[in-house]
Scaffold this active site. Sequence first.
Site, PDB file in Angstrom:
ATOM      1  N   GLY A  13       1.520   7.152  21.263  1.00  0.00           N
ATOM      2  CA  GLY A  13       2.914   6.635  21.581  1.00  0.00           C
ATOM      3  C   GLY A  13       2.955   5.135  22.119  1.00  0.00           C
ATOM      4  O   GLY A  13       3.859   4.852  22.804  1.00  0.00           O
ATOM      5  N   ASN A  15       3.101   2.191  20.507  1.00  0.00           N
ATOM      6  CA  ASN A  15       4.141   1.444  19.988  1.00  0.00           C
ATOM      7  C   ASN A  15       5.437   1.812  20.337  1.00  0.00           C
ATOM      8  O   ASN A  15       6.379   1.053  20.680  1.00  0.00           O
ATOM      9  CB  ASN A  15       4.091   1.507  18.543  1.00  0.00           C
ATOM     10  CG  ASN A  15       2.625   0.642  17.953  1.00  0.00           C
ATOM     11  OD1 ASN A  15       2.969  -0.606  17.943  1.00  0.00           O
ATOM     12  ND2 ASN A  15       1.761   1.002  17.487  1.00  0.00           N
ATOM     13  N   ASN A 110       8.064   1.291   9.465  1.00  0.00           N
ATOM     14  CA  ASN A 110       6.781   1.685   9.802  1.00  0.00           C
ATOM     15  C   ASN A 110       6.018   0.627  10.283  1.00  0.00           C
ATOM     16  O   ASN A 110       5.845  -0.557   9.702  1.00  0.00           O
ATOM     17  CB  ASN A 110       6.265   2.261   8.599  1.00  0.00           C
ATOM     18  CG  ASN A 110       5.007   3.129   8.834  1.00  0.00           C
ATOM     19  OD1 ASN A 110       4.813   3.620   9.917  1.00  0.00           O
ATOM     20  ND2 ASN A 110       3.972   2.838   7.888  1.00  0.00           N
ATOM     21  N   HIS A 112       1.801  -0.437  10.418  1.00  0.00           N
ATOM     22  CA  HIS A 112       0.716   0.161   9.827  1.00  0.00           C
ATOM     23  C   HIS A 112      -0.457  -0.860  10.120  1.00  0.00           C
ATOM     24  O   HIS A 112      -0.253  -2.013  10.121  1.00  0.00           O
ATOM     25  CB  HIS A 112       0.769   0.071   8.256  1.00  0.00           C
ATOM     26  CG  HIS A 112      -0.569   0.691   7.809  1.00  0.00           C
ATOM     27  ND1 HIS A 112      -0.725   1.946   7.630  1.00  0.00           N
ATOM     28  CD2 HIS A 112      -1.531  -0.153   7.064  1.00  0.00           C
ATOM     29  CE1 HIS A 112      -2.020   1.872   6.967  1.00  0.00           C
ATOM     30  NE2 HIS A 112      -2.516   0.599   6.595  1.00  0.00           N
ATOM     31  N   GLU A 177       0.178  -5.117  17.064  1.00  0.00           N
ATOM     32  CA  GLU A 177       1.154  -4.048  16.480  1.00  0.00           C
ATOM     33  C   GLU A 177       2.603  -4.163  17.468  1.00  0.00           C
ATOM     34  O   GLU A 177       3.559  -4.125  17.110  1.00  0.00           O
ATOM     35  CB  GLU A 177       0.653  -2.714  16.506  1.00  0.00           C
ATOM     36  CG  GLU A 177      -0.386  -2.392  15.358  1.00  0.00           C
ATOM     37  CD  GLU A 177      -0.945  -1.072  15.424  1.00  0.00           C
ATOM     38  OE1 GLU A 177      -0.172  -0.212  15.700  1.00  0.00           O
ATOM     39  OE2 GLU A 177      -2.215  -0.767  14.977  1.00  0.00           O
TER      40      GLU A 177
HETATM   41  C1  GRF Z   1      -1.036   2.746  15.326  1.00  0.00           C
HETATM   42  O1  GRF Z   1      -2.236   2.219  15.211  1.00  0.00           O
HETATM   43  C2  GRF Z   1      -0.154   2.657  14.095  1.00  0.00           C
HETATM   44  O2  GRF Z   1      -0.113   1.401  13.527  1.00  0.00           O
HETATM   45  C3  GRF Z   1      -0.640   3.691  13.213  1.00  0.00           C
HETATM   46  O3  GRF Z   1      -0.828   4.926  14.271  1.00  0.00           O
HETATM   47  C4  GRF Z   1      -1.200   4.474  15.490  1.00  0.00           C
HETATM   48  C5  GRF Z   1      -0.274   4.842  16.521  1.00  0.00           C
HETATM   49  O4  GRF Z   1      -0.693   4.481  17.804  1.00  0.00           O
HETATM   50  N1  GRF Z   1       0.418   4.135  12.288  1.00  0.00           N
HETATM   51  P1  GRF Z   1       0.585   4.589  18.966  1.00  0.00           P
HETATM   52  O5  GRF Z   1       1.012   6.089  18.891  1.00  0.00           O
HETATM   53  O6  GRF Z   1       1.601   3.785  18.665  1.00  0.00           O
HETATM   54  O7  GRF Z   1      -0.225   4.295  20.105  1.00  0.00           O
END
Ligand code: GRF
Length: 207
Positions: A13, A15, A110, A112, A177
């Site tokens: 979590g 992001n 999303n 990625h 990200e």
């Molecule tokens: C991130 O690297 C995202 O790009 C991928 O899964 C990971 C999730 O990380 N889809 P978090 O749960 O947001 O820390």
Amino acid sequence: MKKKIGILVSGRGSNMLAIIKASKESTFPGEVAIVISDNPDAPALKKAQDNGVKAVYIDPGRKGAYLSTQAETQYAEVLKKHGVDIVVLAGFMRIIRKPLLSAFPNSIINIHPSLLPAFPGLNAQKQALDYGVKVAGCTVHFVNEDVDAGPIIIQSCVPVLQDDTPETLSQRILKEEHKILVEAVKLLCEERIKIEGRKVLILPQQG
Ligand code: GRF
């Protein structure tokens, strides 16, 4: 009026937290209305609750890459019930299908961890290292019925260093990200994104 954001998660979590933190700024054009996890043990659930955001586990109905149709319908209903305008997949480890896609047309994004269309799917950072690329990065894109394939909103790149491991590269990408995901959510909330075929145009700020 602020747009309402729904976030789907499966794990750590970070992001999600970046969006929640940004949304606490008074000038941010959106607020997080609900976080949903398909994993009852996702650390993201507690992180959201600790930050004053409602977060619930909803049974995915089945194992594997997809939610059951019944579960996906329930996800859509709960998001709608919370007035959600924009859905963010932030480390949500499922492929979305009709029930959610048709409930939120052009409104699901999303993050990625690769420069798409290179290295879609799982373990993108390891795929990039194994391939030997010199530049890696991340992509925020609209979600459609194909995996990691919808129109690209923002990308950011980072160098790949000679002694990188999947972990060190992942950490470098993760910082980017957080930035581009928050930026994309902001643009969507401000209705500054226009899709023309595969191309995404960013419209200038009003006023
Ligand atoms: C991130 O690297 C995202 O790009 C991928 O899964 C990971 C999730 O990380 N889809 P978090 O749960 O947001 O820390």
